[in-house]
Motif scaffolding. Sequence first.
Motif, mmCIF file in Angstrom:
data_model
loop_
_atom_site.group_PDB
_atom_site.id
_atom_site.type_symbol
_atom_site.label_atom_id
_atom_site.label_comp_id
_atom_site.label_asym_id
_atom_site.label_seq_id
_atom_site.Cartn_x
_atom_site.Cartn_y
_atom_site.Cartn_z
ATOM 1 N N ARG A 106 0.834 -1.201 0.000
ATOM 2 C CA ARG A 106 0.000 0.000 0.000
ATOM 3 C C ARG A 106 0.873 1.258 0.000
ATOM 4 N NH1 ARG A 106 -3.150 -1.420 3.657
ATOM 5 N NH2 ARG A 106 -2.126 -0.485 5.462
ATOM 6 N N TYR A 107 1.906 1.267 0.841
ATOM 7 C CA TYR A 107 2.811 2.425 0.868
ATOM 8 C C TYR A 107 3.522 2.573 -0.475
ATOM 9 C CZ TYR A 107 6.494 5.639 2.167
ATOM 10 O OH TYR A 107 7.341 6.726 2.203
ATOM 11 N N PHE A 108 3.959 1.459 -1.035
ATOM 12 C CA PHE A 108 4.660 1.485 -2.326
ATOM 13 C C PHE A 108 3.762 2.081 -3.406
ATOM 14 C CE2 PHE A 108 5.661 -0.574 -6.398
ATOM 15 C CZ PHE A 108 6.998 -0.232 -6.528
ATOM 16 N N SER A 109 2.505 1.666 -3.429
ATOM 17 C CA SER A 109 1.576 2.163 -4.450
ATOM 18 C C SER A 109 1.274 3.649 -4.283
ATOM 19 C CB SER A 109 0.260 1.371 -4.394
ATOM 20 O OG SER A 109 0.476 0.011 -4.673
ATOM 21 N N ASN A 110 1.211 4.117 -3.043
ATOM 22 C CA ASN A 110 0.843 5.509 -2.782
ATOM 23 C C ASN A 110 2.022 6.473 -2.791
ATOM 24 O OD1 ASN A 110 -1.822 4.705 -2.458
ATOM 25 N ND2 ASN A 110 -1.641 4.485 -0.236
ATOM 26 N N ASP A 113 6.473 8.103 -6.382
ATOM 27 C CA ASP A 113 7.377 9.205 -6.727
ATOM 28 C C ASP A 113 8.496 9.372 -5.700
ATOM 29 O OD1 ASP A 113 6.100 9.794 -9.067
ATOM 30 O OD2 ASP A 113 4.877 11.417 -8.246
ATOM 31 N N LYS A 114 8.178 9.125 -4.427
ATOM 32 C CA LYS A 114 9.198 9.238 -3.388
ATOM 33 C C LYS A 114 10.269 8.172 -3.529
ATOM 34 C CE LYS A 114 6.154 11.224 0.154
ATOM 35 N NZ LYS A 114 5.581 11.034 1.507
ATOM 36 N N LEU A 115 9.886 7.033 -4.106
ATOM 37 C CA LEU A 115 10.804 5.909 -4.235
ATOM 38 C C LEU A 115 11.564 5.921 -5.558
ATOM 39 C CD1 LEU A 115 8.371 3.223 -2.824
ATOM 40 C CD2 LEU A 115 10.375 4.136 -1.649
ATOM 41 N N ARG A 116 11.179 6.823 -6.433
ATOM 42 C CA ARG A 116 11.822 6.884 -7.750
ATOM 43 C C ARG A 116 13.293 7.295 -7.611
ATOM 44 N NH1 ARG A 116 12.243 10.630 -12.014
ATOM 45 N NH2 ARG A 116 11.240 12.260 -10.765
ATOM 46 N N ALA A 117 14.132 6.657 -8.368
ATOM 47 C CA ALA A 117 15.556 7.003 -8.351
ATOM 48 C C ALA A 117 15.728 8.435 -8.853
ATOM 49 C CB ALA A 117 16.336 6.026 -9.233
ATOM 50 N N PRO A 118 16.755 9.145 -8.395
ATOM 51 C CA PRO A 118 16.942 10.536 -8.823
ATOM 52 C C PRO A 118 17.291 10.627 -10.309
ATOM 53 C CG PRO A 118 18.842 9.781 -7.559
ATOM 54 C CD PRO A 118 17.788 8.725 -7.427
ATOM 55 N N ARG A 233 11.312 -2.856 -1.399
ATOM 56 C CA ARG A 233 10.709 -3.302 -0.132
ATOM 57 C C ARG A 233 11.574 -3.022 1.096
ATOM 58 N NH1 ARG A 233 7.110 -8.637 1.172
ATOM 59 N NH2 ARG A 233 6.933 -8.286 3.415
ATOM 60 N N PRO A 234 12.905 -3.263 1.078
ATOM 61 C CA PRO A 234 13.695 -2.961 2.287
ATOM 62 C C PRO A 234 13.578 -1.503 2.715
ATOM 63 C CG PRO A 234 14.951 -4.335 0.789
ATOM 64 C CD PRO A 234 13.721 -3.905 0.041
ATOM 65 N N LEU A 235 13.560 -0.575 1.750
ATOM 66 C CA LEU A 235 13.423 0.840 2.072
ATOM 67 C C LEU A 235 12.033 1.141 2.621
ATOM 68 C CD1 LEU A 235 14.739 3.640 1.978
ATOM 69 C CD2 LEU A 235 13.820 3.898 -0.335
ATOM 70 N N VAL A 236 11.020 0.539 2.021
ATOM 71 C CA VAL A 236 9.646 0.727 2.487
ATOM 72 C C VAL A 236 9.495 0.195 3.910
ATOM 73 C CG1 VAL A 236 7.258 0.012 2.140
ATOM 74 C CG2 VAL A 236 8.650 0.675 0.181
#
Length: 276
Positions: A106-110, A113-118, A233-236
């Motif tokens: 759920r966090y990954f889906s929402n 953009d925060k998880l996108r590589a720079p 997933r580890p970061l989430v």
Amino acid sequence: MTGHSIITPKAPTPEVSVNGVVIPAKAIAAETQHHPARRPEAAWQAAAEALAIREALLQAARARGVTAPPATETEPVREVEEDALIQAFVDQQVTTPDPDEESCRRYFSNNRDKLRAPDLYEPAHILLQASKEDSDGYERARLEAQTLVEHLQKRPDDFDRIARDRSDCSSASDGGRLGQVTRGQTTPAFEAAMMKLRPGEMTGEAVETPYGFHIIRLDHLVRGEVPEFELARPLVEEFLRDASWRRAVAQFVSLVVGEAKISGIEIRGATSPLVQ
């Protein structure tokens, strides 16, 4: 007076105590340096709250027989022992479950953009170094930079040669190429101008920064991608675990403070001194 400045409110302040234990006014005054505020009264309030919460936690930990590892010889014994005691108390009382699969997805889906590589930018530039303290030199650099911009708009292939001959940056030897950069690695003005360019484009005017005037060309841009769920997933899990722990600590501290008899100060936000 030397050392840290001490902020004291103009109006008299009530005596602050926790379960009958008085927190010295001098201790509150010294603590204000860690709570900057526009008004001295606000700094005093924040400092008194922090010390009252700390005292409530220490008293509760000692009442429950909590012990902590001794301080090392190089550490200020009393403060380190108290911090360690509070930490041991919190660790003993607060437990949080590991994030489950559903929460992580759920966090990954929402928050994709925060998880996108720079994004990776590859700019090149010509720097004409200039200082505003030298008004004549500054104006000469500005005019020369604009002249070079006009020249390069007609003959863009001259960029590398001009960079090698004229740029005041160490990148001149490589035709002004700066390699790969991401957000935050260049000055704000340089970054803002660079991010407006498409690959192959050059700024239409000189860009002013504290270093002088830049003519910027964007050679390549690689957009960061969102990793697959299993890679992210580890970061989430780390984020969710930390967020859960902070919430649980805040709730625990509120309970401890609620059980204490605190006078002279109104606790508006109960947060552990170790959770900042």
